[in-house]
Motif scaffolding. Structure first.
Motif, PDB file in Angstrom:
ATOM      1  N   LYS A 206       0.836  -1.208   0.000  1.00 29.28           N
ATOM      2  CA  LYS A 206       0.000   0.000   0.000  1.00 29.28           C
ATOM      3  C   LYS A 206       0.870   1.257   0.000  1.00 29.28           C
ATOM      4  O   LYS A 206       0.596   2.220  -0.730  1.00 29.28           O
TER       5      LYS A 206
ATOM      6  N   LYS B 234      -9.043  -4.357   5.669  1.00 32.38           N
ATOM      7  CA  LYS B 234      -8.918  -3.050   5.007  1.00 32.38           C
ATOM      8  C   LYS B 234      -8.185  -3.128   3.672  1.00 32.38           C
ATOM      9  O   LYS B 234      -8.188  -2.169   2.899  1.00 32.38           O
ATOM     10  N   PHE B 235      -7.540  -4.290   3.383  1.00 37.33           N
ATOM     11  CA  PHE B 235      -6.818  -4.434   2.117  1.00 37.33           C
ATOM     12  C   PHE B 235      -7.543  -5.327   1.114  1.00 37.33           C
ATOM     13  O   PHE B 235      -7.127  -5.411  -0.040  1.00 37.33           O
TER      14      PHE B 235
ATOM     15  N   ALA C 247      -8.514  -3.867  -2.256  1.00 33.10           N
ATOM     16  CA  ALA C 247      -7.508  -3.032  -2.922  1.00 33.10           C
ATOM     17  C   ALA C 247      -7.423  -3.381  -4.404  1.00 33.10           C
ATOM     18  O   ALA C 247      -7.428  -4.561  -4.779  1.00 33.10           O
ATOM     19  N   THR C 248      -7.349  -2.380  -5.244  1.00 34.87           N
ATOM     20  CA  THR C 248      -7.298  -2.600  -6.691  1.00 34.87           C
ATOM     21  C   THR C 248      -5.984  -3.221  -7.132  1.00 34.87           C
ATOM     22  O   THR C 248      -5.888  -3.773  -8.235  1.00 34.87           O
ATOM     23  N   TRP C 249      -4.966  -3.150  -6.280  1.00 37.20           N
ATOM     24  CA  TRP C 249      -3.648  -3.693  -6.626  1.00 37.20           C
ATOM     25  C   TRP C 249      -3.464  -5.130  -6.149  1.00 37.20           C
ATOM     26  O   TRP C 249      -2.401  -5.723  -6.336  1.00 37.20           O
TER      27      TRP C 249
END
Length: 232
Positions: free
Chosen positions: A86, A109-110, A113-115
């Protein structure tokens, strides 16, 4: 038969700043045969197919994250990969992470994530193909995954249990440190900081000198152990 590179084996001895002593009577029964399992690097066509599968854009780097299966499939060895990735994205680095393992090990929370891509599991062939198609491997201490990274000549970061407090020390660091000293991987303890990890990840991905140096050592220390074991 010892299934690690000969140079790594030698670095494990106390006389070479390692942690192990082997009695002569036992040493006489040992033969170092190099990597088992060993792997063949995939074709450029196969690598391109995998990178398209995970929708990597031009210039994007792929980080392969793996924390182990069974008893080793826990958060400790992999959890700092996600905040480190991040921070790299926030700093403008174009990366994606492929995490192979239990989704519950990803902090909530991850998870969106788009990554981040997540695979619950891959068969033996697809696991190695994905690892070998990546730009960096981020793993627990396991030798099986490390052997694959060395075979594929992909820079790799290993994570081991924390340094000892008192007289008790976990042997993971004893086992992995000789690989680090041979230049085929980097090593962190679980309690090392996220920022230190970011620095090392950026270096192994974007510093050509450091990246090539590790790949050269991986190539130099790689030799398939199966033929040697079979012939012996």
């Amino acid at each position: 038969l010892i299934n690690i590179p000969k140079k790594v084996f030698s670095f494990g001895f106390k006389k070479n700043m390692g942690n192990y002593s082997i009695p002569k009577s036992v040493f006489a029964k040992i033969k170092v045969v190099n990597l088992i399992p060993s792997y063949q690097k995939p074709s450029s066509k196969d690598i391109l197919r995998i990178r398209k599968k995970y929708r990597l854009a031009d210039g994007e780097k792929l980080i392969f994250g793996y924390g182990g299966y069974g008893v080793t499939n826990n958060l400790a060895g992999i959890k700092k990969l996600f905040p480190a990735a991040k921070k790299m994205v926030e700093q403008g680095f174009k990366i994606k992470v492929l995490y192979v393992g239990d989704k519950r090990n990803i902090p909530s929370k991850f998870r969106r994530a788009t990554w981040l891509f997540q695979e619950n599991g891959l068969d033996v062939h697809d696991f190695y193909l994905a690892l070998a198609s990546s730009d960096l491997v981020y793993q627990h201490q396991g030798f099986g995954t490390l052997a694959q990274a060395i075979s594929a000549q992909v820079p790799v970061i290993t994570n081991v249990v924390n340094p000892p407090r008192g007289k008790i020390e976990h042997t993971h660091a004893w086992e992995v440190a000789p690989f680090m000293r041979a230049g085929v991987c980097s090593m962190f303890y679980f309690n090392d900081s996220v920022l230190d990890r970011v620095q090392e990840m950026v270096s192994l991905l974007y510093d050509p000198k450091k990246r090539i140096q590790m790949q050269r050592q991986q190539k130099k220390n790689y030799r398939a152990g199966e033929p040697q074991a079979y012939n012996f």
